[in-house]
Scaffold this motif. Sequence first.
Motif, PDB file in Angstrom:
ATOM      1  N   GLY A  41      31.654 -12.436 -23.206  1.00 30.47           N
ATOM      2  CA  GLY A  41      30.987 -13.580 -22.546  1.00 30.47           C
ATOM      3  C   GLY A  41      31.287 -14.235 -21.388  1.00 30.47           C
ATOM      4  N   THR A  42      32.578 -14.123 -20.946  1.00 32.45           N
ATOM      5  CA  THR A  42      33.141 -14.752 -19.830  1.00 32.45           C
ATOM      6  C   THR A  42      32.823 -14.403 -18.647  1.00 32.45           C
ATOM      7  N   GLY A  43      32.895 -12.930 -18.427  1.00 35.10           N
ATOM      8  CA  GLY A  43      32.471 -12.357 -17.261  1.00 35.10           C
ATOM      9  C   GLY A  43      33.959 -12.133 -16.294  1.00 35.10           C
ATOM     10  N   LEU A  44      34.953 -12.485 -16.844  1.00 32.84           N
ATOM     11  CA  LEU A  44      36.259 -12.714 -16.030  1.00 32.84           C
ATOM     12  C   LEU A  44      37.346 -12.196 -17.084  1.00 32.84           C
ATOM     13  N   TRP A  45      38.247 -11.289 -16.208  1.00 35.86           N
ATOM     14  CA  TRP A  45      39.595 -10.862 -16.789  1.00 35.86           C
ATOM     15  C   TRP A  45      40.450 -11.942 -16.364  1.00 35.86           C
ATOM     16  N   ARG A  46      41.557 -12.392 -17.372  1.00 37.16           N
ATOM     17  CA  ARG A  46      42.507 -13.132 -17.256  1.00 37.16           C
ATOM     18  C   ARG A  46      43.930 -12.392 -17.214  1.00 37.16           C
ATOM     19  N   SER A  47      44.943 -12.864 -16.581  1.00 42.17           N
ATOM     20  CA  SER A  47      46.198 -12.506 -16.699  1.00 42.17           C
ATOM     21  C   SER A  47      47.064 -13.442 -17.379  1.00 42.17           C
ATOM     22  N   ILE A  48      47.780 -12.781 -18.438  1.00 43.97           N
ATOM     23  CA  ILE A  48      48.730 -13.529 -19.272  1.00 43.97           C
ATOM     24  C   ILE A  48      50.054 -12.762 -19.192  1.00 43.97           C
ATOM     25  N   ALA A  49      51.094 -13.629 -19.802  1.00 40.26           N
ATOM     26  CA  ALA A  49      52.628 -13.240 -20.169  1.00 40.26           C
ATOM     27  C   ALA A  49      52.611 -11.837 -20.765  1.00 40.26           C
ATOM     28  N   PRO A  50      53.079 -10.622 -20.115  1.00 37.60           N
ATOM     29  CA  PRO A  50      53.169  -9.404 -20.506  1.00 37.60           C
ATOM     30  C   PRO A  50      54.259  -9.307 -21.556  1.00 37.60           C
ATOM     31  N   PRO A  51      54.073  -8.255 -22.686  1.00 30.35           N
ATOM     32  CA  PRO A  51      55.312  -8.160 -23.516  1.00 30.35           C
ATOM     33  C   PRO A  51      56.403  -7.612 -22.635  1.00 30.35           C
ATOM     34  N   ALA A  52      57.732  -7.345 -23.517  1.00 35.57           N
ATOM     35  CA  ALA A  52      58.780  -6.663 -22.909  1.00 35.57           C
ATOM     36  C   ALA A  52      58.314  -5.267 -22.881  1.00 35.57           C
ATOM     37  N   PRO A  53      58.817  -4.514 -21.940  1.00 38.66           N
ATOM     38  CA  PRO A  53      58.282  -3.028 -21.849  1.00 38.66           C
ATOM     39  C   PRO A  53      58.634  -2.269 -23.053  1.00 38.66           C
ATOM     40  N   PHE A  54      57.588  -1.588 -23.877  1.00 37.48           N
ATOM     41  CA  PHE A  54      57.792  -0.604 -24.905  1.00 37.48           C
ATOM     42  C   PHE A  54      56.947   0.518 -24.507  1.00 37.48           C
ATOM     43  N   LEU A  55      57.408   1.507 -25.074  1.00 39.96           N
ATOM     44  CA  LEU A  55      56.621   2.738 -25.131  1.00 39.96           C
ATOM     45  C   LEU A  55      55.711   2.787 -26.377  1.00 39.96           C
ATOM     46  N   TYR A  56      54.390   2.567 -25.889  1.00 43.14           N
ATOM     47  CA  TYR A  56      53.302   2.599 -26.837  1.00 43.14           C
ATOM     48  C   TYR A  56      52.918   4.084 -27.136  1.00 43.14           C
ATOM     49  N   GLY A  57      52.604   4.258 -28.351  1.00 46.98           N
ATOM     50  CA  GLY A  57      51.921   5.735 -28.626  1.00 46.98           C
ATOM     51  C   GLY A  57      50.566   5.802 -28.017  1.00 46.98           C
ATOM     52  N   SER A  58      50.489   6.978 -27.341  1.00 44.71           N
ATOM     53  CA  SER A  58      49.231   7.241 -26.688  1.00 44.71           C
ATOM     54  C   SER A  58      47.913   7.252 -27.809  1.00 44.71           C
ATOM     55  N   ARG A  59      48.231   7.577 -28.903  1.00 45.21           N
ATOM     56  CA  ARG A  59      47.123   7.655 -30.137  1.00 45.21           C
ATOM     57  C   ARG A  59      46.882   6.246 -30.737  1.00 45.21           C
ATOM     58  N   SER A  60      47.625   5.112 -30.432  1.00 45.14           N
ATOM     59  CA  SER A  60      47.662   4.258 -31.409  1.00 45.14           C
ATOM     60  C   SER A  60      46.590   3.184 -30.720  1.00 45.14           C
ATOM     61  N   ILE A  61      45.329   2.880 -31.425  1.00 42.75           N
ATOM     62  CA  ILE A  61      44.501   2.276 -31.307  1.00 42.75           C
ATOM     63  C   ILE A  61      44.804   0.536 -31.730  1.00 42.75           C
ATOM     64  N   GLY A  62      45.968   0.325 -32.420  1.00 38.95           N
ATOM     65  CA  GLY A  62      46.261  -0.929 -32.727  1.00 38.95           C
ATOM     66  C   GLY A  62      45.566  -1.328 -34.307  1.00 38.95           C
ATOM     67  N   ALA A  63      46.465  -1.845 -35.208  1.00 34.35           N
ATOM     68  CA  ALA A  63      46.153  -2.263 -36.451  1.00 34.35           C
ATOM     69  C   ALA A  63      45.873  -3.728 -36.595  1.00 34.35           C
TER      70      ALA A  63
END
Length: 243
Positions: free
Chosen positions: A51-73
Amino acid sequence: MVTSVFGVSKITRQHKVIRVFHEIDNRRECDTAAHLLSNVTKSICLVYVIGTGLWRSIAPPAPFLYGSRSIGASINGNIHWMVENADGSHCVSCFNIETETFSTFAPPIFPVSKRFLVGLVVLGDCLCACDNTFDEIVIWSMKVYGDDKSWRKEFVVKKDGGYVCDCDDCCQVVFPIKVFKDGDILMAWDEIDMIYYSNKTKSITSFDMVRLDDDDGEGLSAMLHTSSFLSLGSFRKESVSSF
């Protein structure tokens, strides 16, 4: 490395898309998680509120290796991923959708193995970890949310011979979708099959997830649908500013 998820904040009920991006220097050695993560040159996290029409940048997490198949729980207003650290250990990365901050906590203690086939899901009101690394599918449940000492082994499913894979490069993660009152379990076997475990017969029945050609079915994920009063059609067409 890019990971994207969709979630709803617990208090304001805002619908948000979260995109985590780690830029990798591919000119250097990247054969292990340690090498890969040490080659991260830039980390970015972007949030888009519907609804805002805008992407915002926030503080990123520490570098982790995310599973390519993980959609998040998603549970309790947080989105969770099973991630790998630079030292090869694993932890749960948690994103608070309301405050837009990251934190981590420990997963269950898994047997040591060269491979790691664990996915996070939500079953009922609990965050669960499903381990498909060995000849059994083991489902762990976090009994007290946020307390990493409260992980308990909830279900153990003996795999049929056709589902046992001993190769080190096996990447077939299992995602339980629903546990029924009689103890039966519906699960997604990677992006290949749906499997149904009968608690009565202690057997597994499999069927195709979709009737598509191999290329068309690649990258599909199955999940439980919960009806709500909010229709996707209620979201107006948006003009989104580039980031």
